[in-house]
Design an enzyme around this catalytic site. Structure first.
Site, PDB file in Angstrom:
ATOM      1  N   ASP B 204      10.399 -56.931  17.486  1.00 46.99           N
ATOM      2  CA  ASP B 204      10.645 -56.360  15.894  1.00 46.99           C
ATOM      3  C   ASP B 204      11.818 -55.274  16.115  1.00 46.99           C
ATOM      4  OD1 ASP B 204      10.042 -55.256  13.553  1.00 46.99           O
ATOM      5  OD2 ASP B 204       8.222 -54.100  13.746  1.00 46.99           O
ATOM      6  N   HIS B 377       7.131 -48.995  11.821  1.00 45.69           N
ATOM      7  CA  HIS B 377       7.704 -50.274  13.045  1.00 45.69           C
ATOM      8  C   HIS B 377       8.576 -49.187  14.052  1.00 45.69           C
ATOM      9  CE1 HIS B 377       7.372 -53.202  10.415  1.00 45.69           C
ATOM     10  NE2 HIS B 377       7.721 -52.665   9.173  1.00 45.69           N
TER      11      HIS B 377
END
Lengths: 561, 561
Positions: B204, B377
Site C-alpha cells: 500500500d 494507511h
C-alpha cells in the site's frame, strides 16, 4: 435561515455616520472590494477578481458586483490598492470602464502591475503613488499608509480618518519579523494609531484558523540552498509570478551554485522584468538567459523558474508534466520544486502535474515534503499581536470564507473586543459606524458577476445552470419539420445526442417513440409547434430516464414549413 | 514520453512464471484490482470502484477495466477481498455479471458488506468466509490470510504461494500498535513469511509520502471526550459509514455524557446495523434512537452521527449546511464535528459544508483544528517496519498515484531492496516473476470504464470530451429546413443557444449571418445537407469566436423536405 438572509435595504446613512460594505471578499476568498461612504462620497479599498470554481464552468473571472455603486461612480473620490495581487487589483480595469478618471492610489510596485494590466485593457488610469508614512486626502477621507508584510513587495495597510471615526484596514498582511527586504509590518505605527483610537478594524481572516505563526520567508532560502545545492542535474522551480522575494531567493541560490536562470511563462517574464526595472529584484548581468540559450546549457548549470505552480493546464509546467512542452522535456534526472502553496480547489490539477512529473521519472519537491513555501497571511498568533496593538472599539473580519471569519472573530474577542462589537458582515451587508458603534443596518444586493471571454455579465446563473446540466449529461436534440396547416411531419425526425453516449445506436428507440408521438399529435389535430415540442420532449425525457437513468438536456426543435 | 508508454503486448507467460498485473489501483487511488496468473489460472485480489473527478462529469463510478480478462472469466479461481471499502469491493457485482459463480473470499465483515451490495444488484454470490491464520487453496494458488489494521474492521493481507514463488499483498494497511479491537497487524506473521522468503511484496503506497507514524485511533476517543464533554447543546458528528471503530468511540463518549445516538444517512444506518448484528459495534439497548425520537430530545441529550463528511451534495450534512434538511435545522449553539479525512479533490465541497454551517452560526470542528481523524494507511515509518519484517526479494508499490508509488519505492530501497528489484508498474503493465526475479514484460490495454446511470461502458472518452465542451461553453444550435432539390431554405433558420448567454438577443446577429450564408450556398447550387451544415457551422463559429471569444459547441441541423 441565516440571520443575514433576512436583512432588508439599509436606511439612509446618518449625517455623522460612516458606512462600510463589501462588494466582494467577505464570505469568500478573492475579489476583495470594500466601499466606505461618508458625507455622500465613496472611497474604495481594493478592487480584485475571484477565480471560478467547478460550479461556475467556462467562466474566466468573477468580478465584485458594482451594482450598488454603479449610479454613484461620480461620488467615488479614490480607489486605494493595498497591493498588486489579482484578487486586489484585477477588477480595476472593469471599474474604470465605467469612469476612467477615478484616482487610483497605491505603492510603486502595485501601480506598476496596475499600469501593465490597464495597458492590456487600453486604459490610461490616473495613478497616484504613495509610500508608507504618507497621508493623502480624498474628499472627506484622510488616508494614512502603513508598511505591511505579505507575499508581494510594497503591500500597505490604510488608515481612513473621517469625522465619524478612524478605520484601519490591514489589506493582506502577515508579521514576518525577519523580512527579506527589511520592511516590517509597521506594528509600531498600528500601536500609535491604537493610542489615538481605532473605531473600526478590518482584519485579514485568511489564516485565522491556523494556530501559531508563519515561518519567516527567509528560512525558505536555506531549504532551497540545500535542495538546489545537492542537485546534480537540471532544476525547475515553479512559484507565483508576483512573489518577488521567493524568486529572489531562487536566483541567489542559483547564482551561488553557478547556475543560470531562465524565466518561463508570460506573467513570470513580465513581472520579473518590472521587478528588476524598479529595483525589487536584483540579478547580476548575464545570470538570466532566455529559453533558447537555456536549451544549450548543461542541466547542472541551469535553474528554470516557471509559472504553473497551481497546475494551470495551459502553463509551462503542466505542459512539461504531460510531455508536450515544445522546448523542455522532463528527464528522470530532473528536480522539480513547487515553491508555492496549494490553493484549495486546485488539488486535483496540482497533483496531476506532480504525478505527471513523477511518472516521467523526475524528483518532485513540494511543501508536503520540504519547507519550500510559507503563507503570506498572518496565522492566529500574529493576528493576536495585531488586535493587541490596535485595541479597536469595533472589529470586522474581512478576506475570508465564513469559517475564517468566525475564527478571526474569536481572536478579536480573545484580545478583549466585546463580542457584540465584532461585526460579521458578508458581501453586501451594510455596516454603519455611528457614535463609535459599528452595527449591521441592512444589505445591498451583491451577486456574482461573470467574465466569459470578451463580455461581462451576460453569463448569469441561468446559463451556468444550463452548463452544469449539459456538462453532466450532454443533450439529446430532436428536430422535426411539420406542415404548419396539418401538423404532420414532412420529414423523418432527427434524434441525436452529444455528450450522451459513445454508442451510435443509443437513441434508435427514442427516434421511433418520437415518430409515434408525432403521429398521435397529428391525429389529434395538434399543429402548434410548441405543443408538438412539448410532446416529444416528454416522451424522450421519460424514455431516457427509464432506459438509462440519466438526465441529459432534451432539446426539441419543431419547424413549421 | 514515459518508458511505460512504449511497452508492447506481453510475451506468453513461461511455464514456471507467475504473472501479475493491475486492472486498477496503480497510478491512481481507487478501483483496486490485481490479477495473478499461474498455470493458466487467474486469482484476483480486490475489485473496487473509483469515484470520478471533474474531468469525468456525469459519471457515477469508474470500474477496473475487465477487458484483459473478459475472455478468461472461466479461468478465474477466486476473488480475494482484503476488506470492505468501496474501492476494494465496489466492482464485484459488475464482474459477477460476467460470471456469477466466481468464488468470493473474504473476512466476515467484508462479506457482509459484499452481500448487502450484491442484494441491491440482485446477485447471489458464492461467498467463502475466512479468518486470519487460515489457508485456502484455489487452483494452483495457496492463499494464507493475515490480520491487518485499517480504518474498517476485519481487514486482511493475503500471501499467495505458487510454484513460481511467494507473493504477499498488504491490501490497505497500517500498524496501529494500540488498535481498539486488539487486532494488531500481524507483523510477526509477516516476519515468519519473510523467513520463508517472500519473492514479491505488493505494498500500500497511499501514505508513503507522509513521514513518521499514524497516531493511534484510540487517541481520537480522548479528543472526542473533551469536545463532546464540553458541549452544552446538540452535537453532530460526521464520519465514514464504514469506520466502525470511529463510530464506536463516538457512541461510547455519547453514552458517557448521557446522550442518545441517532444514525443519519442510508449507508450509516445500514452499516451500523450490520456492525451491531455481527458484534463489531457495541451499543447498549435504548441508546440508539431514530430521527423522529431524536427530534423530541433536548440538544444536550443527543449526538447525531451522520454521513456527508466528504461534502457529498445530497448527504444529510450538506442539506443541513444549506438549511434545507427536512428534520434538522442548524442552530448557532450546534457543535458539528467532522471526524473524517479530507479526501483530495473534495476540498471545495467539504469547505462549502463547513462554511454553510459556520454561516448558520454552528461551531465546526475538523481535523484542521482538532485531532478528530487519523488516516487508515501506514505512513513512511510504518512501511519501513513492513519492509524490514518481510525482507522481500522484489517489491511492487500498489494503491497510489505516481507520486505515492515513487515515495514507496524509495522506502523499499532504503530498507535494502535493490533498486532494480523495485517494480513500478501502473495499471495494465505486466510483471512476470520468473526464477525469483520480477520484471516488466509488456502491457495490456487498461482504460477507464464508466458507469453512468444504468449502463456501463457506453459513456467513453468521446462523450466525456463533448460534456466538457458543453459544460464550459454550452452550445448554439442552428436548425434549417431546405428544399432538397433547390437547396433553398423553406423556413427561417432557428438559431438558439443553451448555456451560452442569459441575454436573449445574444444570437440575433448570428441568425442574420446564417440567412446570408444559406442564400450564398443556394446561389452556388449547393443542395447537400452536410455541406450546408458545414457552411453554417463555419460562419457561426467564426462569428462567436470574434464577437465573444467563447467556444460553444456549434450544432447545425439541416433537414431536407
Amino acid at each position: 435561515m441565516a440571520a443575514q438572509d433576512r436583512l432588508g435595504a439599509p436606511p439612509p446613512l446618518p449625517a455623522n455616520g460612516l458606512r462600510v460594505f463589501a462588494l466582494g471578499g467577505i464570505g469568500e476568498i478573492g475579489r476583495n472590494m470594500t466601499v466606505f461612504e461618508y458625507g455622500g462620497k465613496l472611497l474604495i479599498v481594493d478592487c480584485g477578481v475571484l477565480f471560478p470554481e467547478d460550479q461556475q464552468p467556462g467562466v474566466d473571472l468573477i468580478l465584485p458586483d458594482f451594482r450598488p455603486i454603479e449610479d454613484r461612480l461620480d461620488d467615488i473620490v479614490a480607489i486605494v490598492l493595498t497591493h498588486g495581487h489579482e484578487d486586489h487589483i484585477g477588477a480595476v480595469p472593469f471599474l474604470l470602464r465605467g469612469r476612467s478618471d477615478i484616482p487610483v492610489i497605491g505603492a510603486k510596485f502595485t501601480l506598476a502591475l496596475v499600469a501593465a494590466k490597464c495597458r492590456e485593457h487600453r486604459l490610461h488610469p490616473r495613478l497616484t503613488e504613495v509610500v508608507e508614512g504618507e497621508t493623502t486626502i480624498h474628499g472627506p477621507f484622510e488616508c494614512e499608509y502603513f508598511a505591511v508584510n505579505h507575499s508581494i513587495p510594497d503591500a500597505i495597510a490604510v488608515a481612513i480618518r473621517t469625522p465619524a471615526g478612524v478605520v484601519l484596514h490591514t489589506g493582506d498582511i502577515k508579521l514576518d519579523q525577519l523580512p527579506l527586504d527589511g520592511r516590517l509590518t509597521d506594528l509600531a505605527g498600528f500601536s500609535r494609531l491604537g493610542d489615538e483610537g481605532v473605531d473600526l478594524f478590518l482584519v485579514d481572516s485568511t489564516n485565522a484558523e491556523v494556530p501559531g505563526f508563519v515561518t519567516p520567508e527567509r528560512e525558505i532560502g536555506g531549504v532551497l540552498d540545500t535542495v538546489i545545492g545537492k542537485a546534480r542535474h537540471r532544476v525547475i522551480v515553479a512559484s507565483f509570478a508576483s512573489h518577488v522575494h521567493r524568486i529572489q531567493q531562487v536566483v541567489d541560490v542559483a547564482q551561488k551554485y553557478g547556475r543560470r536562470v531562465c524565466f518561463i511563462g508570460r506573467s513570470m517574464v513580465r513581472n520579473m522584468q518590472i521587478a528588476q526595472d524598479l529595483g525589487y529584484l536584483t540579478v547580476p548581468d548575464g545570470v538570466v538567459v532566455d529559453i533558447d540559450v537555456a536549451a544549450t546549457l548543461p542541466g547542472d548549470r541551469l535553474v528554470l523558474i516557471s509559472t504553473g505552480s497551481q497546475g494551470e493546464p495551459l502553463s509551462a509546467l503542466s505542459r512539461m508534466a504531460r510531455g508536450d512542452h515544445r522546448q523542455i522535456h522532463i528527464r528522470p534526472d530532473d528536480l522539480v520544486v513547487l515553491a508555492s502553496s496549494l490553493i484549495p480547489g486546485n488539488e486535483n490539477s496540482v497533483f496531476a502535474v506532480v504525478n505527471g512529473l513523477a511518472r516521467l521519472g523526475a524528483t518532485v519537491i513540494t511543501q508536503q515534503n520540504a519547507k519550500v513555501h510559507v503563507s503570506g497571511h498572518a496565522s492566529a498568533g500574529e493576528l493576536l499581536y495585531l488586535y493587541n496593538a490596535v485595541r479597536p472599539t469595533n472589529a470586522m473580519p474581512v478576506h475570508g470564507e465564513w469559517r475564517h471569519l468566525r475564527a478571526n472573530a474569536a481572536l478579536a474577542v480573545a484580545t478583549g473586543v466585546p463580542e457584540e462589537r465584532v461585526v460579521l458582515a458578508e458581501d453586501g451587508v451594510v455596516v454603519d459606524l455611528v457614535d463609535g458603534i459599528a452595527g449591521i443596518v441592512g444589505r445591498v444586493p451583491v451577486g456574482h458577476v461573470y467574465v466569459d471571454g470578451l463580455s461581462v455579465g451576460d453569463v448569469g446563473e441561468s446559463t451556468l445552470s444550463d452548463r452544469l446540466v449539459l456538462g453532466e449529461g450532454g443533450f439529446i436534440s430532436i428536430t422535426v419539420a411539420i406542415d404548419e396547416t396539418t401538423g404532420k411531419a414532412v420529414s423523418t425526425p432527427e434524434v441525436s445526442g452529444r455528450g450522451f453516449s459513445d454508442d451510435p445506436s443509443a437513441l434508435t428507440a427514442a427516434a421511433e417513440l418520437v415518430e409515434a408521438e408525432l403521429l398521435r399529435l397529428a391525429s389529434e389535430g395538434v399543429t402548434e409547434t410548441h405543443r408538438i415540442a412539448q410532446g416529444v420532449r416528454r416522451v424522450v425525457g421519460r424514455w431516457v430516464a427509464d432506459t438509462y437513468r440519466r438526465r441529459p438536456m432534451i432539446v426539441p426543435t419543431v419547424i413549421g414549413v
